[in-house]
Design an enzyme around this catalytic site. Structure first.
Site, PDB file in Angstrom:
ATOM      1  N   ASP A  69      11.145-101.936 -47.646  1.00  0.00           N
ATOM      2  CA  ASP A  69      10.709-103.158 -46.964  1.00  0.00           C
ATOM      3  C   ASP A  69      11.426-103.264 -45.617  1.00  0.00           C
ATOM      4  O   ASP A  69      10.806-103.499 -44.580  1.00  0.00           O
ATOM      5  CB  ASP A  69      11.026-104.366 -47.852  1.00  0.00           C
ATOM      6  CG  ASP A  69      10.586-105.671 -47.214  1.00  0.00           C
ATOM      7  OD1 ASP A  69       9.496-105.696 -46.618  1.00  0.00           O
ATOM      8  OD2 ASP A  69      11.352-106.653 -47.294  1.00  0.00           O
ATOM      9  N   ASP A  86      10.018-102.079 -41.493  1.00  0.00           N
ATOM     10  CA  ASP A  86       9.946-103.015 -40.352  1.00  0.00           C
ATOM     11  C   ASP A  86      10.656-102.430 -39.128  1.00  0.00           C
ATOM     12  O   ASP A  86      10.173-102.559 -38.006  1.00  0.00           O
ATOM     13  CB  ASP A  86      10.581-104.374 -40.706  1.00  0.00           C
ATOM     14  CG  ASP A  86       9.530-105.390 -41.153  1.00  0.00           C
ATOM     15  OD1 ASP A  86       8.504-104.949 -41.702  1.00  0.00           O
ATOM     16  OD2 ASP A  86       9.736-106.605 -40.951  1.00  0.00           O
ATOM     17  N   LYS A 142      21.233 -95.796 -51.714  1.00  0.00           N
ATOM     18  CA  LYS A 142      22.605 -96.294 -51.556  1.00  0.00           C
ATOM     19  C   LYS A 142      23.426 -95.740 -52.717  1.00  0.00           C
ATOM     20  O   LYS A 142      24.051 -96.486 -53.493  1.00  0.00           O
ATOM     21  CB  LYS A 142      22.564 -97.840 -51.527  1.00  0.00           C
ATOM     22  CG  LYS A 142      23.866 -98.504 -51.113  1.00  0.00           C
ATOM     23  CD  LYS A 142      24.196 -98.345 -49.635  1.00  0.00           C
ATOM     24  CE  LYS A 142      25.578 -98.898 -49.347  1.00  0.00           C
ATOM     25  NZ  LYS A 142      26.025 -98.611 -47.959  1.00  0.00           N
ATOM     26  N   ASP A 151      22.011 -97.614 -44.907  1.00  0.00           N
ATOM     27  CA  ASP A 151      22.594 -98.181 -43.679  1.00  0.00           C
ATOM     28  C   ASP A 151      22.578 -97.142 -42.556  1.00  0.00           C
ATOM     29  O   ASP A 151      22.223 -97.438 -41.410  1.00  0.00           O
ATOM     30  CB  ASP A 151      24.021 -98.719 -43.931  1.00  0.00           C
ATOM     31  CG  ASP A 151      24.913 -97.756 -44.697  1.00  0.00           C
ATOM     32  OD1 ASP A 151      24.407 -96.729 -45.215  1.00  0.00           O
ATOM     33  OD2 ASP A 151      26.135 -98.018 -44.781  1.00  0.00           O
ATOM     34  N   TYR A 186      12.506-106.011 -56.765  1.00  0.00           N
ATOM     35  CA  TYR A 186      11.422-106.988 -56.640  1.00  0.00           C
ATOM     36  C   TYR A 186      10.904-107.445 -58.002  1.00  0.00           C
ATOM     37  O   TYR A 186      10.387-108.545 -58.133  1.00  0.00           O
ATOM     38  CB  TYR A 186      10.250-106.385 -55.854  1.00  0.00           C
ATOM     39  CG  TYR A 186      10.311-106.564 -54.360  1.00  0.00           C
ATOM     40  CD1 TYR A 186      11.420-106.130 -53.644  1.00  0.00           C
ATOM     41  CD2 TYR A 186       9.250-107.147 -53.671  1.00  0.00           C
ATOM     42  CE1 TYR A 186      11.466-106.273 -52.275  1.00  0.00           C
ATOM     43  CE2 TYR A 186       9.286-107.286 -52.298  1.00  0.00           C
ATOM     44  CZ  TYR A 186      10.399-106.854 -51.601  1.00  0.00           C
ATOM     45  OH  TYR A 186      10.445-106.992 -50.240  1.00  0.00           O
TER      46      TYR A 186
HETATM   47  C1  IPM Z   1       5.723-106.589 -46.902  1.00  0.00           C
HETATM   48  C2  IPM Z   1       6.109-108.045 -46.976  1.00  0.00           C
HETATM   49  C3  IPM Z   1       6.135-108.458 -48.440  1.00  0.00           C
HETATM   50  C4  IPM Z   1       7.195-107.645 -49.133  1.00  0.00           C
HETATM   51  C5  IPM Z   1       6.340-109.948 -48.692  1.00  0.00           C
HETATM   52  C6  IPM Z   1       5.329-110.785 -47.926  1.00  0.00           C
HETATM   53  C7  IPM Z   1       6.306-110.274 -50.149  1.00  0.00           C
HETATM   54  O1  IPM Z   1       7.324-108.276 -46.332  1.00  0.00           O
HETATM   55  O2  IPM Z   1       4.609-106.253 -47.324  1.00  0.00           O
HETATM   56  O3  IPM Z   1       6.526-105.794 -46.417  1.00  0.00           O
HETATM   57  O4  IPM Z   1       8.388-107.999 -49.096  1.00  0.00           O
HETATM   58  O5  IPM Z   1       6.850-106.625 -49.735  1.00  0.00           O
HETATM   59 MN    MN Z   2       8.163-106.529 -45.338  1.00  0.00          MN
END
Ligand code: IPM
Ligand code: MN
Length: 365
Positions: free
Chosen positions: A243, A247, A187, A219, A141
């Site tokens: 990230d 999710d 990884k 993975d 990032y």
């Molecule tokens: C998160 C979001 C952010 C990230 C974006 C909005 C920059 O997806 O907080 O997970 O990728 O960190």
């Molecule tokens: Mn995210």
């Protein structure tokens, strides 16, 4: 005690869920006799509209001047075509970096009332309870060089020893208070940066002999989280893997609308719901405020070190869900559908009930 909290309600449903969160924050503060002063600042698309930038120096300064920051949500289709540096997302990344928030903590815990809302079978998901520790201010990032021209685009994934040590320590310390297993996700079969990361995590683990360290390629981890999520206790991983993994972890618990997060550094802390700004349902008083409210619970736990207050919030949320109340975004026909404001009120009522029951319990002892 006196605390200062900077509120960044942001865009879309951000202001509505922030209002709910502050309502609960003040209610709890009152009960536990702490004084929390809040000030509100613009950040994200709303700041761009007013000042031409998604994060002003004034907003940043207000964050530096506070004990904790609460963020609602930022972003929306409206600002998607802006250049990268003016996008609401760029403001979030700048805020994380400026405040040194290197550890992003996202709990993936399934409320029993939600076991049937998961995309996974209930016997796979029930009792799942793990935490993802995502490194937040390094890796691909932020690595240099980065850029693009007509023929190529490039980014750099780089981690220093210090960056790995501090997030790994936090993960081990947390595992020590839980089920004592850290799963490192990387990884290392392909990337040198991951091999280095893994070596450093191994070194750090020597200071925590009571905690078991496991390694998993990213993975495989993605697959294992949906195959058998109960195997995890604490996951530690880098920025981009975290990230993605967080999710997945969030979704299997039933709804992203339920999940809080904390981003911690040496000197500052930021709390925000994991969900986005959901512009399509903004302003309708139907958004689910639970992730925002439990982010406040995390604030009580990590910044104010008031675990009892945090537990009270979590219990009240569980109880309210157990009673069948849902906001429309996550509700089914059989549920009692309530608005954002009503849900907040119901949770406050439960806080009151549980608080009084506990007081009576103490009294009769
Ligand atoms: C998160 C979001 C952010 C990230 C974006 C909005 C920059 O997806 O907080 O997970 O990728 O960190
Ligand atoms: Mn995210």
């Amino acid at each position: 005690m006196n605390y200062r909290v900077t509120l960044l309600p942001g865009d879309g449903i951000g202001p509505e869920v922030t209002k709910a969160a502050v309502d609960v924050m003040k209610f709890i503060a009152n009960k536990f006799d702490v004084d929390i002063q809040t000030t509100e600042e613009l950040m994200g698309g709303c700041s761009y509209e007013k000042h031409g930038t998604p994060l002003t120096d004034e907003t940043l300064q207000a964050c530096y001047d506070s004990d904790a920051v609460f963020l609602g949500a930022v972003g929306g289709y409206k600002w998607d075509s802006l250049p990268h540096r003016l996008k609401p997302e760029a403001a979030l990344l700048k805020l994380r970096k400026s405040l040194g928030l290197f550890a992003n903590i996202r709990p993936a815990k399934v409320y029993s009332a939600f076991v049937n809302s998961s995309s996974l079978k209930s016997e796979i998901i029930n009792n799942t309870d793990f935490i993802v520790f995502r490194e937040l201010t390094g890796g691909i990032y932020f690595g240099e060089p980065r850029g693009m021209d007509e023929n190529k685009g490039w980014n750099t994934m780089v981690y220093s020893r210090e960056e790995v040590i501090r997030i790994a320590r936090m993960a081990f310390l947390t595992a020590r208070r839980r089920n004592k297993v850290v799963t490192n996700v990387d990884k290392a079969n392909v990337l040198e940066v991951s091999q280095f990361w893994r070596n450093v995590v191994e070194e750090v683990s020597k200071d925590y002999p009571d905690v078991e360290l496991r390694h998993m390629y990213v993975d495989n981890a993605a697959m294992q989280i949906v195959r058998n999520p109960k195997q995890f206790d604490v996951i530690v991983t880098g920025n981009i893997f975290g990230d993605i993994i967080s999710d997945i972890a969030g979704m299997i618990t039933g709804s992203l609308g339920m999940l809080p997060s904390a981003s911690l550094g040496k000197d500052y802390a930021l709390y925000e719901p994991v969900h986005g700004s959901a512009p399509d349902i903004a302003g309708k008083n139907i958004a689910n405020p639970i992730a925002a409210i439990t982010s406040v619970a995390m604030m009580f736990e990590h910044t104010f070190e008031m675990d009892k207050a945090a537990e009270l919030i979590y219990s009240a949320v569980s109880k309210t869900l157990g009673n069948g109340y849902r906001t429309a975004d996550i509700g089914k026909e059989t549920d009692k559908i309530v608005s954002t404001d009503e849900m907040t009120k119901l949770i406050k009522d439960e806080i009151e009930n549980i608080y009084n029951e506990q007081a009576i319990g103490v009294f009769t002892l």
